[in-house]
Design a protein around this motif. Structure first.
Motif, PDB file in Angstrom:
ATOM      1  N   ALA A  88      83.394  70.588 -31.950  1.00 51.39           N
ATOM      2  CA  ALA A  88      82.659  70.271 -30.845  1.00 51.39           C
ATOM      3  C   ALA A  88      83.454  70.008 -29.556  1.00 51.39           C
ATOM      4  O   ALA A  88      83.526  70.584 -28.411  1.00 51.39           O
ATOM      5  N   GLU A  89      84.886  69.518 -29.870  1.00 50.75           N
ATOM      6  CA  GLU A  89      85.979  69.382 -28.918  1.00 50.75           C
ATOM      7  C   GLU A  89      86.246  70.592 -28.432  1.00 50.75           C
ATOM      8  O   GLU A  89      86.651  70.861 -27.001  1.00 50.75           O
ATOM      9  N   LEU A  90      86.539  71.595 -29.320  1.00 52.53           N
ATOM     10  CA  LEU A  90      86.978  72.928 -28.881  1.00 52.53           C
ATOM     11  C   LEU A  90      85.880  73.793 -28.222  1.00 52.53           C
ATOM     12  O   LEU A  90      86.044  74.262 -27.066  1.00 52.53           O
ATOM     13  N   ASP A  91      84.805  73.584 -28.672  1.00 50.56           N
ATOM     14  CA  ASP A  91      83.816  74.087 -27.779  1.00 50.56           C
ATOM     15  C   ASP A  91      83.592  73.897 -26.364  1.00 50.56           C
ATOM     16  O   ASP A  91      83.479  74.233 -25.345  1.00 50.56           O
ATOM     17  N   GLU A  92      83.730  72.425 -26.039  1.00 53.62           N
ATOM     18  CA  GLU A  92      83.684  71.679 -24.952  1.00 53.62           C
ATOM     19  C   GLU A  92      84.834  72.219 -24.154  1.00 53.62           C
ATOM     20  O   GLU A  92      84.586  72.601 -22.711  1.00 53.62           O
ATOM     21  N   ALA A  93      86.063  72.445 -24.536  1.00 53.51           N
ATOM     22  CA  ALA A  93      87.315  72.660 -23.932  1.00 53.51           C
ATOM     23  C   ALA A  93      86.891  74.198 -23.412  1.00 53.51           C
ATOM     24  O   ALA A  93      87.264  74.680 -22.418  1.00 53.51           O
ATOM     25  N   GLN A  94      86.227  74.870 -24.263  1.00 56.67           N
ATOM     26  CA  GLN A  94      86.171  76.549 -24.052  1.00 56.67           C
ATOM     27  C   GLN A  94      85.087  76.349 -22.941  1.00 56.67           C
ATOM     28  O   GLN A  94      85.422  77.436 -21.965  1.00 56.67           O
ATOM     29  N   LYS A  95      84.100  75.637 -22.990  1.00 58.93           N
ATOM     30  CA  LYS A  95      83.330  75.810 -21.838  1.00 58.93           C
ATOM     31  C   LYS A  95      83.817  75.653 -20.583  1.00 58.93           C
ATOM     32  O   LYS A  95      83.591  76.227 -19.550  1.00 58.93           O
ATOM     33  N   LYS A  96      84.575  74.528 -20.618  1.00 62.27           N
ATOM     34  CA  LYS A  96      85.189  73.953 -19.292  1.00 62.27           C
ATOM     35  C   LYS A  96      86.145  75.147 -18.962  1.00 62.27           C
ATOM     36  O   LYS A  96      86.392  75.432 -17.480  1.00 62.27           O
ATOM     37  N   ALA A  97      86.948  75.791 -20.012  1.00 65.75           N
ATOM     38  CA  ALA A  97      88.030  76.611 -19.477  1.00 65.75           C
ATOM     39  C   ALA A  97      87.181  77.876 -18.857  1.00 65.75           C
ATOM     40  O   ALA A  97      87.507  78.762 -17.900  1.00 65.75           O
ATOM     41  N   HIS A  98      85.838  78.505 -19.370  1.00 69.66           N
ATOM     42  CA  HIS A  98      85.284  79.355 -18.785  1.00 69.66           C
ATOM     43  C   HIS A  98      84.756  79.189 -17.461  1.00 69.66           C
ATOM     44  O   HIS A  98      84.816  80.050 -16.673  1.00 69.66           O
ATOM     45  N   ALA A  99      84.405  77.853 -17.107  1.00 72.57           N
ATOM     46  CA  ALA A  99      84.048  77.425 -15.862  1.00 72.57           C
ATOM     47  C   ALA A  99      84.969  77.402 -14.943  1.00 72.57           C
ATOM     48  O   ALA A  99      84.782  77.839 -13.768  1.00 72.57           O
ATOM     49  N   ASP A 100      86.223  77.011 -15.584  1.00 78.74           N
ATOM     50  CA  ASP A 100      87.459  77.059 -14.432  1.00 78.74           C
ATOM     51  C   ASP A 100      87.785  78.757 -14.225  1.00 78.74           C
ATOM     52  O   ASP A 100      88.010  79.062 -13.182  1.00 78.74           O
ATOM     53  N   VAL A 101      87.494  79.531 -15.234  1.00 75.79           N
ATOM     54  CA  VAL A 101      87.892  81.059 -14.936  1.00 75.79           C
ATOM     55  C   VAL A 101      86.986  81.741 -13.828  1.00 75.79           C
ATOM     56  O   VAL A 101      87.561  82.221 -13.029  1.00 75.79           O
ATOM     57  N   ALA A 102      85.549  81.135 -14.061  1.00 76.21           N
ATOM     58  CA  ALA A 102      84.466  81.825 -13.368  1.00 76.21           C
ATOM     59  C   ALA A 102      84.783  81.177 -11.767  1.00 76.21           C
ATOM     60  O   ALA A 102      84.698  82.015 -10.822  1.00 76.21           O
ATOM     61  N   LYS A 103      85.293  79.929 -11.584  1.00 79.90           N
ATOM     62  CA  LYS A 103      85.612  79.327 -10.366  1.00 79.90           C
ATOM     63  C   LYS A 103      86.857  80.160  -9.739  1.00 79.90           C
ATOM     64  O   LYS A 103      86.813  80.709  -8.489  1.00 79.90           O
ATOM     65  N   PHE A 104      87.752  80.393 -10.582  1.00 81.79           N
ATOM     66  CA  PHE A 104      89.131  81.015 -10.092  1.00 81.79           C
ATOM     67  C   PHE A 104      88.729  82.408  -9.626  1.00 81.79           C
ATOM     68  O   PHE A 104      89.398  82.970  -8.588  1.00 81.79           O
ATOM     69  N   ILE A 105      88.039  83.149 -10.339  1.00 85.68           N
ATOM     70  CA  ILE A 105      87.434  84.535 -10.054  1.00 85.68           C
ATOM     71  C   ILE A 105      86.699  84.508  -8.723  1.00 85.68           C
ATOM     72  O   ILE A 105      86.961  85.618  -7.902  1.00 85.68           O
ATOM     73  N   ALA A 106      85.867  83.482  -8.610  1.00 82.31           N
ATOM     74  CA  ALA A 106      85.235  83.381  -7.231  1.00 82.31           C
ATOM     75  C   ALA A 106      85.961  83.153  -5.944  1.00 82.31           C
ATOM     76  O   ALA A 106      85.823  84.085  -4.991  1.00 82.31           O
ATOM     77  N   ASP A 107      86.952  82.171  -6.371  1.00 82.58           N
ATOM     78  CA  ASP A 107      87.914  81.764  -5.192  1.00 82.58           C
ATOM     79  C   ASP A 107      88.772  83.235  -4.910  1.00 82.58           C
ATOM     80  O   ASP A 107      89.052  83.410  -3.803  1.00 82.58           O
ATOM     81  N   SER A 108      89.082  83.827  -6.025  1.00 87.05           N
ATOM     82  CA  SER A 108      89.993  85.109  -5.935  1.00 87.05           C
ATOM     83  C   SER A 108      89.483  86.173  -5.113  1.00 87.05           C
ATOM     84  O   SER A 108      89.856  86.734  -4.108  1.00 87.05           O
ATOM     85  N   ASN A 109      88.001  86.288  -5.343  1.00 85.55           N
ATOM     86  CA  ASN A 109      87.202  87.341  -4.777  1.00 85.55           C
ATOM     87  C   ASN A 109      87.019  86.956  -3.248  1.00 85.55           C
ATOM     88  O   ASN A 109      87.038  87.883  -2.259  1.00 85.55           O
ATOM     89  N   GLU A 110      87.128  85.759  -2.915  1.00 89.91           N
ATOM     90  CA  GLU A 110      87.170  85.269  -1.486  1.00 89.91           C
ATOM     91  C   GLU A 110      88.386  85.606  -1.020  1.00 89.91           C
ATOM     92  O   GLU A 110      88.360  86.214   0.248  1.00 89.91           O
ATOM     93  N   ARG A 111      89.232  85.224  -1.412  1.00 95.41           N
ATOM     94  CA  ARG A 111      90.702  85.538  -0.987  1.00 95.41           C
ATOM     95  C   ARG A 111      90.919  87.114  -0.666  1.00 95.41           C
ATOM     96  O   ARG A 111      91.421  87.317   0.251  1.00 95.41           O
ATOM     97  N   ILE A 112      90.406  87.839  -1.692  1.00 91.90           N
ATOM     98  CA  ILE A 112      90.452  89.333  -1.671  1.00 91.90           C
ATOM     99  C   ILE A 112      89.681  89.833  -0.392  1.00 91.90           C
ATOM    100  O   ILE A 112      90.430  90.652   0.356  1.00 91.90           O
ATOM    101  N   LYS A 113      88.641  89.078  -0.071  1.00 90.17           N
ATOM    102  CA  LYS A 113      87.679  89.809   1.096  1.00 90.17           C
ATOM    103  C   LYS A 113      88.571  89.584   2.340  1.00 90.17           C
ATOM    104  O   LYS A 113      88.577  90.116   3.273  1.00 90.17           O
ATOM    105  N   LYS A 114      89.122  88.020   2.418  1.00 92.02           N
ATOM    106  CA  LYS A 114      89.892  87.919   3.697  1.00 92.02           C
ATOM    107  C   LYS A 114      91.107  88.770   3.744  1.00 92.02           C
ATOM    108  O   LYS A 114      91.591  89.200   5.003  1.00 92.02           O
ATOM    109  N   HIS A 115      91.773  89.009   2.660  1.00 91.80           N
ATOM    110  CA  HIS A 115      93.056  90.053   2.696  1.00 91.80           C
ATOM    111  C   HIS A 115      92.554  91.335   3.076  1.00 91.80           C
ATOM    112  O   HIS A 115      93.099  92.013   3.972  1.00 91.80           O
TER     113      HIS A 115
END
Length: 159
Positions: A88-115
Protein backbone atom coordinates in the motif's frame (compact mmCIF):
# COMPACT_ATOMS: atom_id res chain seq x y z
CA UNK A 1 3.58 -23.27 -0.37
CA UNK A 2 3.16 -19.65 0.64
CA UNK A 3 5.56 -18.45 -2.03
CA UNK A 4 3.19 -19.64 -4.77
CA UNK A 5 0.60 -17.13 -3.65
CA UNK A 6 3.06 -14.29 -4.06
CA UNK A 7 2.51 -12.30 -7.20
CA UNK A 8 5.48 -12.58 -9.52
CA UNK A 9 5.94 -9.39 -11.49
CA UNK A 10 7.37 -9.80 -14.94
CA UNK A 11 10.53 -7.89 -15.74
CA UNK A 12 10.64 -6.15 -19.09
CA UNK A 13 14.19 -7.15 -19.96
CA UNK A 14 14.13 -5.37 -23.33
CA UNK A 15 13.25 -2.01 -21.77
CA UNK A 16 15.76 -2.71 -19.00
CA UNK A 17 18.50 -3.48 -21.56
CA UNK A 18 17.85 -0.20 -23.39
CA UNK A 19 18.68 1.74 -20.25
CA UNK A 20 21.89 -0.11 -19.43
CA UNK A 21 25.06 1.80 -20.38
CA UNK A 22 27.46 -0.01 -22.71
CA UNK A 23 30.13 -0.36 -20.04
CA UNK A 24 27.70 -2.31 -17.81
CA UNK A 25 26.34 -4.80 -20.38
CA UNK A 26 28.36 -7.68 -18.88
CA UNK A 27 26.94 -7.00 -15.42
CA UNK A 28 23.44 -6.78 -16.89
CA UNK A 29 23.89 -10.11 -18.67
CA UNK A 30 25.08 -11.72 -15.43
CA UNK A 31 22.07 -10.30 -13.57
CA UNK A 32 19.66 -11.60 -16.20
CA UNK A 33 21.27 -15.06 -16.15
CA UNK A 34 21.06 -15.21 -12.36
CA UNK A 35 17.45 -14.01 -12.40
CA UNK A 36 16.54 -16.61 -15.04
CA UNK A 37 18.20 -19.37 -12.99
CA UNK A 38 16.31 -18.37 -9.85
CA UNK A 39 13.03 -18.11 -11.75
CA UNK A 40 13.47 -21.50 -13.43
CA UNK A 41 14.21 -23.07 -10.05
CA UNK A 42 11.09 -21.39 -8.64
CA UNK A 43 8.91 -22.61 -11.50
CA UNK A 44 10.24 -26.18 -11.22
CA UNK A 45 9.15 -26.55 -7.58
CA UNK A 46 5.70 -28.03 -6.98
CA UNK A 47 2.92 -25.82 -5.71
CA UNK A 48 2.44 -28.08 -2.70
CA UNK A 49 5.22 -30.12 -1.15
CA UNK A 50 4.87 -33.89 -1.26
CA UNK A 51 2.91 -35.28 1.67
CA UNK A 52 4.82 -37.34 4.22
CA UNK A 53 3.73 -40.98 4.24
CA UNK A 54 3.54 -41.56 7.99
CA UNK A 55 1.98 -45.03 7.46
CA UNK A 56 5.18 -46.17 5.74
CA UNK A 57 7.26 -45.08 8.73
CA UNK A 58 4.83 -46.73 11.19
CA UNK A 59 5.21 -50.05 9.42
CA UNK A 60 9.02 -49.79 9.31
CA UNK A 61 9.84 -48.55 12.81
CA UNK A 62 9.72 -50.61 15.97
CA UNK A 63 7.95 -47.85 17.91
CA UNK A 64 4.87 -46.62 15.96
CA UNK A 65 3.93 -44.31 18.87
CA UNK A 66 7.00 -42.25 18.05
CA UNK A 67 5.74 -41.77 14.49
CA UNK A 68 2.29 -40.80 15.84
CA UNK A 69 3.95 -38.22 18.07
CA UNK A 70 5.93 -36.82 15.11
CA UNK A 71 2.78 -36.74 12.96
CA UNK A 72 0.81 -34.83 15.62
CA UNK A 73 3.62 -32.33 16.08
CA UNK A 74 4.09 -31.97 12.32
CA UNK A 75 0.37 -31.30 11.74
CA UNK A 76 0.27 -28.85 14.66
CA UNK A 77 2.94 -26.63 13.11
CA UNK A 78 1.48 -23.64 11.34
CA UNK A 79 4.01 -21.43 9.57
CA UNK A 80 2.70 -17.87 9.66
CA UNK A 81 2.72 -15.91 6.46
CA UNK A 82 4.13 -12.43 6.82
CA UNK A 83 1.60 -9.66 6.42
CA UNK A 84 2.06 -7.42 3.43
CA UNK A 85 2.55 -3.99 4.96
CA UNK A 86 4.57 -2.35 2.19
CA UNK A 87 2.48 -2.72 -0.97
CA UNK A 88 0.00 0.00 0.00
CA UNK A 89 2.83 2.41 0.84
CA UNK A 90 4.62 1.60 -2.41
CA UNK A 91 1.44 2.07 -4.45
CA UNK A 92 0.85 5.42 -2.76
CA UNK A 93 4.45 6.48 -3.39
CA UNK A 94 4.14 5.39 -7.02
CA UNK A 95 0.95 7.43 -7.49
CA UNK A 96 2.69 10.46 -5.95
CA UNK A 97 5.69 9.93 -8.23
CA UNK A 98 3.42 9.71 -11.28
CA UNK A 99 1.70 12.94 -10.22
CA UNK A 100 5.08 14.63 -9.73
CA UNK A 101 6.24 13.45 -13.15
CA UNK A 102 3.02 14.67 -14.79
CA UNK A 103 3.45 18.08 -13.13
CA UNK A 104 7.11 18.21 -14.20
CA UNK A 105 6.13 17.37 -17.79
CA UNK A 106 3.45 20.08 -17.82
CA UNK A 107 5.89 22.65 -16.39
CA UNK A 108 8.54 21.57 -18.88
CA UNK A 109 6.12 21.96 -21.78
CA UNK A 110 5.33 25.50 -20.60
CA UNK A 111 9.05 26.30 -20.41
CA UNK A 112 9.57 24.81 -23.87
CA UNK A 113 6.84 27.05 -25.30
CA UNK A 114 8.46 30.12 -23.74
CA UNK A 115 11.86 29.13 -25.09
CA UNK A 116 10.41 28.45 -28.54
CA UNK A 117 8.89 31.95 -28.52
CA UNK A 118 12.31 33.37 -27.59
CA UNK A 119 13.96 31.34 -30.36
CA UNK A 120 11.40 32.72 -32.83
CA UNK A 121 12.35 36.25 -31.74
CA UNK A 122 16.03 35.53 -32.40
CA UNK A 123 15.30 33.89 -35.75
CA UNK A 124 13.24 36.90 -36.90
CA UNK A 125 15.96 39.39 -35.95
CA UNK A 126 18.12 40.81 -38.69
CA UNK A 127 21.77 39.69 -38.71
CA UNK A 128 23.78 41.19 -35.87
CA UNK A 129 26.09 43.13 -38.18
CA UNK A 130 23.04 44.94 -39.60
CA UNK A 131 21.35 45.66 -36.25
CA UNK A 132 20.91 49.22 -35.11
CA UNK A 133 20.24 50.36 -31.56
CA UNK A 134 16.60 50.99 -32.47
CA UNK A 135 16.27 47.37 -33.67
CA UNK A 136 17.80 46.07 -30.44
CA UNK A 137 15.52 48.28 -28.31
CA UNK A 138 12.50 47.13 -30.29
CA UNK A 139 13.31 43.46 -29.71
CA UNK A 140 14.63 43.93 -26.15
CA UNK A 141 12.76 46.89 -24.62
CA UNK A 142 14.35 46.27 -21.20
CA UNK A 143 17.71 47.32 -22.67
CA UNK A 144 16.51 50.77 -23.78
CA UNK A 145 18.14 53.46 -21.62
CA UNK A 146 15.81 55.61 -19.58
CA UNK A 147 17.31 59.08 -20.07
CA UNK A 148 14.62 60.79 -18.03
CA UNK A 149 15.03 58.62 -14.98
CA UNK A 150 18.84 58.34 -15.32
CA UNK A 151 20.05 61.46 -17.19
CA UNK A 152 23.76 60.66 -16.76
CA UNK A 153 25.47 58.15 -19.00
CA UNK A 154 25.19 55.02 -18.97
CA UNK A 155 21.49 55.89 -18.35
CA UNK A 156 21.05 52.83 -16.14
CA UNK A 157 21.06 52.47 -12.39
CA UNK A 158 24.40 51.66 -10.83
CA UNK A 159 24.38 48.27 -9.20
Amino acid sequence: MAARRAAVKAIDWVAFAERVPPNQKAQFTALKAKSDAIYSKYVSTPAKPAAINFAFYKSRLANPALVDDFEQKFNAIKVPEPADTYTAELDEAQKKAHADVAKFIADSNERIKKHEEQVAVYKNMPPTDLLTYEDVYEVFPEMKPDKEKHPIWPHQPFS
